[in-house]
Design an enzyme around this catalytic site. Structure first.
Site, short mmCIF file in Angstrom:
data_model
loop_
_atom_site.label_atom_id
_atom_site.label_comp_id
_atom_site.label_asym_id
_atom_site.label_seq_id
_atom_site.Cartn_x
_atom_site.Cartn_y
_atom_site.Cartn_z
N CYS A 88 11.91 4.02 40.84
CA CYS A 88 11.75 4.62 42.02
C CYS A 88 11.42 6.10 42.18
O CYS A 88 11.98 6.95 41.42
CB CYS A 88 13.19 4.38 42.94
N ARG A 111 6.82 5.39 39.03
CA ARG A 111 8.07 5.24 38.89
C ARG A 111 8.43 3.95 39.46
O ARG A 111 9.73 3.51 39.05
CB ARG A 111 9.01 6.37 39.55
N TRP A 163 11.12 0.31 42.78
CA TRP A 163 11.28 -0.54 41.64
C TRP A 163 12.47 -1.18 41.71
O TRP A 163 13.59 -0.88 41.51
CB TRP A 163 11.42 0.20 40.36
N ASN A 223 17.28 6.63 44.61
CA ASN A 223 16.76 6.41 43.19
C ASN A 223 18.02 6.22 42.51
O ASN A 223 18.67 7.13 42.30
CB ASN A 223 15.77 7.27 42.67
N GLY A 224 18.24 5.11 42.08
CA GLY A 224 19.78 4.82 41.07
C GLY A 224 20.23 3.72 41.37
O GLY A 224 19.59 2.54 41.90
N GLU A 239 4.24 -0.67 17.80
CA GLU A 239 3.92 -0.11 18.87
C GLU A 239 2.46 -0.83 19.46
O GLU A 239 2.22 -0.79 20.67
CB GLU A 239 3.59 1.34 18.56
N LYS A 258 2.14 -2.38 23.17
CA LYS A 258 1.09 -1.93 24.12
C LYS A 258 0.35 -3.16 24.64
O LYS A 258 0.06 -3.15 25.72
CB LYS A 258 0.11 -1.21 23.40
N GLU A 283 2.85 -5.17 26.98
CA GLU A 283 2.98 -4.42 28.26
C GLU A 283 1.84 -4.52 29.34
O GLU A 283 2.33 -4.60 30.57
CB GLU A 283 3.77 -3.33 28.21
N HIS A 341 8.96 -14.51 5.85
CA HIS A 341 10.25 -15.09 6.16
C HIS A 341 10.47 -15.63 7.20
O HIS A 341 11.43 -15.46 7.97
CB HIS A 341 11.10 -13.95 5.74
N LYS A 369 7.86 3.85 34.81
CA LYS A 369 7.52 4.79 33.53
C LYS A 369 8.93 5.42 33.42
O LYS A 369 9.15 5.49 31.90
CB LYS A 369 6.40 5.88 33.88
C1 F6R Z 1 6.18 2.04 26.68
C2 F6R Z 1 6.57 3.08 27.32
C3 F6R Z 1 8.11 2.93 27.37
C4 F6R Z 1 8.82 4.44 27.06
C5 F6R Z 1 10.26 4.23 27.16
C6 F6R Z 1 11.00 5.38 26.88
O1 F6R Z 1 4.52 2.27 26.66
O2 F6R Z 1 6.05 4.14 27.78
O3 F6R Z 1 8.63 2.01 26.17
O4 F6R Z 1 8.32 4.85 25.66
O5 F6R Z 1 10.75 3.71 28.57
O6 F6R Z 1 10.41 6.63 27.86
P1 F6R Z 1 10.69 8.19 27.73
O7 F6R Z 1 9.89 8.63 26.50
O8 F6R Z 1 10.33 8.64 28.92
O9 F6R Z 1 12.12 8.13 27.42
#
Ligand code: F6R
Length: 615
Positions: free
Chosen positions: A2, A27, A74, A100-101, A488, A492, A495, A511, A610
């Site tokens: 949010c 957000r 969100w 937000n929260g 990673e 990527k 997601e 395994h 994010k």
């Molecule tokens: C994936 C991604 C998330 C963040 C995670 C931590 O692409 O961006 O997995 O890495 O939410 O976020 P931060 O780095 O802001 O603590």
């Protein structure tokens, strides 16, 4: 999770609020709303969907006024509906609020308020907070100058959970109130105006002067004045900070989306991570803000790296780099696990958290828990002034510039680069020789040019992506420091393209996951390390033998036999200190193109946000 924006000043609020909301959409983006107050009348517009659609509804809809609040959601409590979207308005019509929260005790508050005659129109926890403010407002002395502020303050003393809020009161048309606990909130100080926002990106086009609220602080913006108090009514002197972001850094320019822009931004992000951070003799790194002496660092027996998501993958690479080059044992923990696990830590452990946003609630909690136990805590963080940056004992800013695409790209490689510099610094405090240090610094400095070279693979990777865009499953395999890069790569891909993907250590495949291998499940194999090339070739053989297509990422000087792989992406040869950075680029471009070809919104993938400020 949010985003909130509030405005009070001499200009029309709604265009400013909507511009801010657009910049905060990363957000959360399932619904949005704006409320404006003028002539003691509240005008409200909410929309299920994106901010751009809300903006279309707002324009020409008479949302005129110089005081307003807005929100991009969100969902946590309640489905994605217009009723559950913010702003919420108290059932007596007097209070409007964005939040937000998470309010943990909202059910008991709601029950109490229903008993007092308040009506609820949504399923959200936030509405309970809004109505409770109205309840306290009704009880406050009507002649008090601080009636509104006091009602918010008293309400918050009953709240369990987290909040960043912006609140308006119909009877107080000259006042905007904000407060935070656990969710970020800043005040932007402009010319004849104040803004409240979840983060700097929302306000940077209007001002670079910012006050960061701390947990438990409440701010009243009234008649051109900023009045900051603690929850027990102590007046505070606001500390105004200058933000050094350029607005252009958060603009798309010629790129079609932020993810692609940020992939191409990486050479610059790496330059910025290194600026001013090498010793005069060029044999080691130096960091201004660590706040730990070389003496203290030599005493460390162990490092704990803690983070979430992509930043956790950076920690795993950090483990390889620091153990290999500095010979210090490293442990890596998910912040969300560490905070409740009560892990025993050695006396001489250094705790380091990594977070792009600096607001991830679990990472922040892990930091606080470590501090509470008396450990020295450092942070690698991209957001100047974020909560994690302010609460850690010291740290290293990434200076990667704003990362707006929800999927982390440049922040990740910048974290890897900083961890590599840290491995050098710690190594030179121990057994790394002067000559090794010189070679290492040289290699680090080559990284921006080599990354610029690697992103030129874009066209080739687009062609490869076209072949595999319809796959439903994918395995990413790597050994040593390429294992976290495989993780990673898988993250990527899943997601942003919604394809099921798993990252695995290449040899571990036998395994269990090898059962998944079929012609329908391609394997992306990171075969970049010359010293274990033969082992990786064997793993590829095992995959091929079971009919799976293989896409290999290898070094230019060490390509795999053409008949062994279906597609091969060759990255430049490089020092091991920067290999994880270089190998990440094809992972990013592959997932980017596959998602794009599937018509996915790469910057705003479904269900994600994010900055994860709820547990
Ligand atoms: C994936 C991604 C998330 C963040 C995670 C931590 O692409 O961006 O997995 O890495 O939410 O976020 P931060 O780095 O802001 O603590």
């Amino acid at each position: 999770m949010c985003g909130i924006v509030g405005y009070i000043g001499t200009r029309e609020a709604s265009p400013i609020l909507l511009e801010g909301l657009k910049r905060l959409e990363y957000r959360g983006y399932d619904s949005a709303g704006v409320a404006v107050l003028a002539d003691e009348a509240l005008k409200l517009k909410k929309h299920k969907g994106r901010v751009t659609d809300l903006a279309k509804n707002v324009s020409g809809n008479g949302l005129s006024g110089q005081l307003g609040i807005s929100h991009t959601r969100w969902a946590t409590h309640g489905a994605v509906t217009e009723e559950n979207a913010h702003p919420h308005v108290s059932s007596d019509g007097k209070i409007a609020m964005v939040h937000n929260g998470v309010i943990e005790n909202y059910l008991s508050i709601r029950k109490f308020l229903e008993g007092e005659g308040y009506t609820f129109y949504s399923e959200t926890d936030s509405e309970a907070l809004c109505n409770l403010i109205a309840y306290h407002y009704a009880k406050e002395d009507a002649d008090s100058d601080n009636r509104f502020l006091n009602s918010v303050r008293k309400t918050l003393s009953h709240i369990e959970g987290t909040y960043g809020i912006a609140v308006m009161c119909v009877e107080q048309p000259n006042e905007l109130v904000g407060a935070r606990k656990g969710s970020p909130l800043i005040v932007g100080i402009g010319a004849d105006e104040y803004l409240l926002a979840s983060d700097v990106s929302a306000i940077i086009s209007r001002t670079s002067n910012v006050v960061y609220l701390n947990d438990g602080e409440i701010v009243s913006l009234k008649d051109g004045e900023l009045n900051l108090i603690t929850s027990d009514e102590q007046a505070l002197t606001p500390e105004v900070k200058k933000i050094d972001w350029e607005i252009a850094e958060s603009e798309l320019g010629d790129f079609r989306n932020y993810m692609l822009k940020e992939i191409f931004d990486q050479p610059k992000a790496l330059e910025n991570a290194m600026r001013g951070r090498f010793s005069d003799d060029q044999s080691t790194a130096k960091f201004g803000g660590l706040n730990v002496s070389a003496q203290e660092l030599r005493q460390i027996d162990r490092i704990l790296l803690c983070a979430c998501g992509t930043a956790w993958h950076a920690c795993l690479v950090g483990e390889y780099l620091i153990e290999r080059f500095a010979r210090i044992p490293v442990e890596v923990e998910y912040a969300s696990e560490f905070r409740y696990r009560n892990a025993p830590l050695d006396k001489n452990t250094l705790v380091m958290v990594i977070s792009q946003s600096g607001e991830t609630i679990d990472t922040l909690a892990a930091l606080r828990e470590s501090k509470r136990k008396g450990y020295k805590t450092l942070a690698i963080n991209n957001s100047v002034g974020s909560t994690i940056a302010r609460e850690s004992d010291g740290g290293i800013y990434q200076h990667a510039g704003p990362e707006i695409g929800v999927a982390s790209t440049k922040a990740f490689t910048s974290q890897l680069h900083i961890l590599s510099m840290l491995a050098l610094y710690l190594g030179r405090l121990r057994d790394m020789s002067f000559q090794e240090g010189l070679d290492y610094v040289k290699a680090l400095k080559q990284a921006p040019a080599l990354v610029a070279e690697t992103v030129k693979l874009n066209d080739q990777i687009l062609e490869v992506s076209k072949k595999y865009k319809d796959m439903t499953d994918c395995l990413f395999l790597g050994r040593q420091d390429m294992f976290p890069i495989a993780l990673e790569g898988a993250l990527k891909l899943k997601e942003i393209s919604y394809i099921h993907a798993e990252g695995y250590p290449a040899a571990e495949m036998k395994h269990g996951p090898i059962a998944l291998i079929s012609g329908e499940c391609p394997a992306i194999v990171l075969a970049t390390q010359p010293d274990i090339h033969g082992k990786l070739v064997s793993n590829i053989q095992e995959v091929k033998a079971r009919g799976a297509p293989v896409i290999a990422v290898a070094n230019e000087s060490n390509p795999l036999p053409e008949d062994l792989v279906d597609d091969q992406i060759l990255i430049p040869n490089c020092h091991r200190a920067i290999l994880p950075v270089l190998a990440s680029i094809p992972m990013q471009l592959l997932s980017y193109h596959i998602a794009n070809l599937r018509g996915c919104d790469v910057d705003k993938p479904r269900n994600l946000a994010k900055s994860v400020t709820v547990e």
